[in-house]
Design a protein around this motif. Structure first.
Motif, PDB file in Angstrom:
ATOM      1  N   ASN A 135       0.827  -1.209   0.000  1.00  0.00           N
ATOM      2  CA  ASN A 135       0.000   0.000   0.000  1.00  0.00           C
ATOM      3  C   ASN A 135       0.860   1.257   0.000  1.00  0.00           C
ATOM      4  OD1 ASN A 135      -2.259  -1.574   0.117  1.00  0.00           O
ATOM      5  ND2 ASN A 135      -2.842  -1.013   2.195  1.00  0.00           N
ATOM      6  N   GLY A 136       1.896   1.253   0.840  1.00  0.00           N
ATOM      7  CA  GLY A 136       2.772   2.421   0.941  1.00  0.00           C
ATOM      8  C   GLY A 136       3.478   2.720  -0.367  1.00  0.00           C
ATOM      9  N   ILE A 137       3.986   1.685  -1.005  1.00  0.00           N
ATOM     10  CA  ILE A 137       4.677   1.886  -2.292  1.00  0.00           C
ATOM     11  C   ILE A 137       3.688   2.374  -3.353  1.00  0.00           C
ATOM     12  CG2 ILE A 137       5.882   0.699  -4.180  1.00  0.00           C
ATOM     13  CD1 ILE A 137       7.173  -1.084  -1.993  1.00  0.00           C
ATOM     14  N   GLY A 138       2.513   1.732  -3.424  1.00  0.00           N
ATOM     15  CA  GLY A 138       1.508   2.134  -4.412  1.00  0.00           C
ATOM     16  C   GLY A 138       1.072   3.575  -4.254  1.00  0.00           C
ATOM     17  N   MET A 139       0.773   3.971  -3.020  1.00  0.00           N
ATOM     18  CA  MET A 139       0.336   5.340  -2.765  1.00  0.00           C
ATOM     19  C   MET A 139       1.477   6.333  -2.969  1.00  0.00           C
ATOM     20  SD  MET A 139      -2.348   7.019  -2.032  1.00  0.00           S
ATOM     21  CE  MET A 139      -3.140   8.285  -1.086  1.00  0.00           C
ATOM     22  N   GLY A 140       2.665   5.979  -2.509  1.00  0.00           N
ATOM     23  CA  GLY A 140       3.815   6.869  -2.649  1.00  0.00           C
ATOM     24  C   GLY A 140       4.170   7.154  -4.094  1.00  0.00           C
ATOM     25  N   VAL A 141       4.237   6.104  -4.903  1.00  0.00           N
ATOM     26  CA  VAL A 141       4.564   6.282  -6.329  1.00  0.00           C
ATOM     27  C   VAL A 141       3.465   7.080  -7.024  1.00  0.00           C
ATOM     28  CG1 VAL A 141       4.892   5.059  -8.520  1.00  0.00           C
ATOM     29  CG2 VAL A 141       6.047   4.258  -6.452  1.00  0.00           C
ATOM     30  N   GLY A 180       7.313  14.586  -3.021  1.00  0.00           N
ATOM     31  CA  GLY A 180       6.745  13.237  -3.155  1.00  0.00           C
ATOM     32  C   GLY A 180       7.605  12.185  -2.478  1.00  0.00           C
ATOM     33  N   LEU A 181       8.928  12.332  -2.592  1.00  0.00           N
ATOM     34  CA  LEU A 181       9.831  11.395  -1.915  1.00  0.00           C
ATOM     35  C   LEU A 181       9.712  11.515  -0.396  1.00  0.00           C
ATOM     36  CD1 LEU A 181      13.076  11.608  -4.098  1.00  0.00           C
ATOM     37  CD2 LEU A 181      11.547   9.649  -3.852  1.00  0.00           C
TER      38      LEU A 181
END
Length: 199
Positions: free
Chosen positions: A36-42, A134-135
């Motif tokens: 979830n974190g990777i999907g939302m972050g990207v 964003g990062l």
């Protein structure tokens, strides 16, 4: 344009979550797993960077009175593209993130950077601002995901790390999001105050 300064601001001194306190709702809601974190972050990095560039490019031809409406239209276009791409290529993450992808349209981080930075600066600086902010957001998401998934569920990226009887289940609940985020904000504020004292 100073990339090093922008990166430091995005990750530390002006971190959108831990310092500016923006985007807290989605931060607490979706940080129960690394995926979830990777999907939302990207998703946020792509949308923030693309909308920053477009808003910066058209800022001189858009009347000041309709700038907020223009921000929302531009952001909504990119959110729709990202949402459809997630549904097409990674439907499991799209289903897991649910309503929080469409809600990026009104995410304070995106609107805040459009108003505070890209509407007043050039395309290059706005591009790097989008990436750096964003990062910073993604870094906080991943830190929360690791803490909540590892200590709350005993897994990391789906692999069992801690035996089933030991995890602190409350960390996977909404209150766990509040507790973890509060601790991270406190740690960041302490670190920033120490760095100011050292100067």
């Amino acid at each position: 344009m100073n990339f090093g300064k922008q990166l430091k601001e995005g990750l530390l001194t002006q971190n959108p979550v831990l310092v500016q306190m923006l985007g807290l709702c989605s931060t607490m809601a979706i940080t129960t797993s690394i995926a979830n974190g990777i999907g939302m972050g990207v998703s946020v990095i792509i949308i923030l960077t693309a909308s920053n560039v477009v808003i910066s490019a058209i800022r001189k031809v858009v009347p000041d009175k309709i700038r907020i409406a223009m921000f929302i239209v531009v952001i909504a276009g990119f959110v729709t593209c990202v949402d459809l791409l997630l549904q097409a290529f990674v439907p499991s993450i799209a289903a897991s993130l649910g309503v929080f992808i469409p809600l990026i349209v009104v995410n304070c981080i995106i609107l805040g950077r459009a108003e505070a930075f890209s509407y007043k600066n050039g395309i290059g600086a706005s591009f790097f601002d989008g990436i750096c902010q964003g990062l910073g957001y993604t870094f906080v998401l991943l830190a929360m995901c690791v803490i909540r998934e590892l200590l709350g569920a005993g897994t990391l990226a789906g692999f069992r790390i801690i035996p089933e009887q030991y995890p602190i289940g409350v960390l996977t609940l909404p209150v766990g999001g509040f507790l973890v985020l509060g601790c991270l904000i406190a740690a960041m504020q302490w670190a920033l105050s120490k760095s100011k004292e050292g100067k």
